[in-house]
Design an enzyme around this catalytic site. Sequence first.
Site, PDB file in Angstrom:
ATOM      1  CG  HIS A  55      -1.973  -1.077   1.149  1.00  0.00           C
ATOM      2  ND1 HIS A  55      -2.913  -1.270   2.126  1.00  0.00           N
ATOM      3  CD2 HIS A  55      -2.229  -2.018   0.198  1.00  0.00           C
ATOM      4  CE1 HIS A  55      -3.701  -2.280   1.800  1.00  0.00           C
ATOM      5  NE2 HIS A  55      -3.306  -2.752   0.637  1.00  0.00           N
ATOM      6  CD  GLU A  57      -1.464   3.531   3.990  1.00  0.00           C
ATOM      7  OE1 GLU A  57      -2.543   3.467   4.595  1.00  0.00           O
ATOM      8  OE2 GLU A  57      -1.266   3.014   2.865  1.00  0.00           O
ATOM      9  CB  CYS A  89      -1.055   0.304   6.508  1.00  0.00           C
ATOM     10  SG  CYS A  89      -0.972  -0.211   4.778  1.00  0.00           S
ATOM     11  NE  ARG A 189     -13.987   1.712 -25.294  1.00  0.00           N
ATOM     12  CZ  ARG A 189     -14.149   1.211 -26.509  1.00  0.00           C
ATOM     13  NH1 ARG A 189     -13.131   0.637 -27.136  1.00  0.00           N
ATOM     14  NH2 ARG A 189     -15.326   1.291 -27.118  1.00  0.00           N
TER      15      ARG A 189
END
Length: 372
Positions: A55, A57, A89, A189
């Site tokens: 992630h 973090e 996290c 798209r």
Amino acid sequence: MKRVADIDSNYMRMALWEAKKGVGKTSPNPSVGALVVKNGRIVSKGYHKKAGTPHAEIHVLQDAGRKAEGATLYVTLEPCNHTGRTPPCTRAILKAGIAQVVIGMLDPNPQVAGGGAKYLAAKGLTVISGVLEQECREINLPFIKHSTTGLPWVILKAGMSIDGRIAALPNTKTMITGKHSLARVHALRNQVDAILVGIGTALADDPSLTTRLQKSGTERDPLRVILDTDLHLSLSAKMLRQDSVAETWIFCARGADKKKRNMLEESGALVKTVPAGGGGLDIKAVLKVLGQAGIASLLVEGGGRVHGSFIDAGLVDQLLLFVAPKFLGDQGVPLVTFPADKSRKDAAEFKIIKTRRYGEDVLIEGRFINTK
């Protein structure tokens, strides 16, 4: 604790710039950006790049190293406090020695909402939330809807003449909007999880439903979805013959011809059955199947009957109309076709969010008001 200061807003805006780099690449995860700030200086910045990878973090904490101790972490979405495809996290934040966490928006998932912020506050960190909250929500509308309802965020997109026609004649392909609009559509798209058309559009246009951008290494083709109640799609359709990693899903009624179903599946399609409804297929049943498969955003590209089915069911979230300065006349195909018994007293309404020029065309963006 909620506090909005100018300094917090400025840093959160920078975290949002980071988060936007991941839009369209992280589904079904959200797009998240983060900064580590210490003594008025940005120590590190980063964003979540792809589902299943670290992630935002984690990226910034690793880059900051020992400088994270006593620093402030700015993050556009509440840090996770549960183990999914990656560790929580919150544990990494504590281990790094962060003293303060400033959050844009809390996690909307009812199973984890508020958990990360409460956990960090209980551990003695200063936690501030709600900084540029609306802006943080805007970049994650598909994630918010999918995580709270299990359904994808539905974008109805169409290119039309100024008199509301999407083709010059029934069952014919008509190029209405210009190259600038087309480039924007392919960029769109590239950000969604799936594209949906009805069988009428599939037969008339024989579309590829792929993303065609200048080769940059970041383009991808979303899942292709066709509503085909009685399985009329040709076995020679481009989307079945094309060399693309994207799958093609065909939704049909439960009584559709089994032999044709087998032939389509042998050609590479995945055929799924749902109940009939409203003169076609049960649209909400289709969305539930897509949502369960992790599809968080769906681009509906027509035709008029499909548009009408989605609007009539109150299942459109966002409207994107590319309007070209052309007249096609009363023989043209209308943007929306409703059932004959549709009452005009409960006509669909939408709020115009913004307009923008693309060459000679005008894009009208709206959000529907009376979604059910």
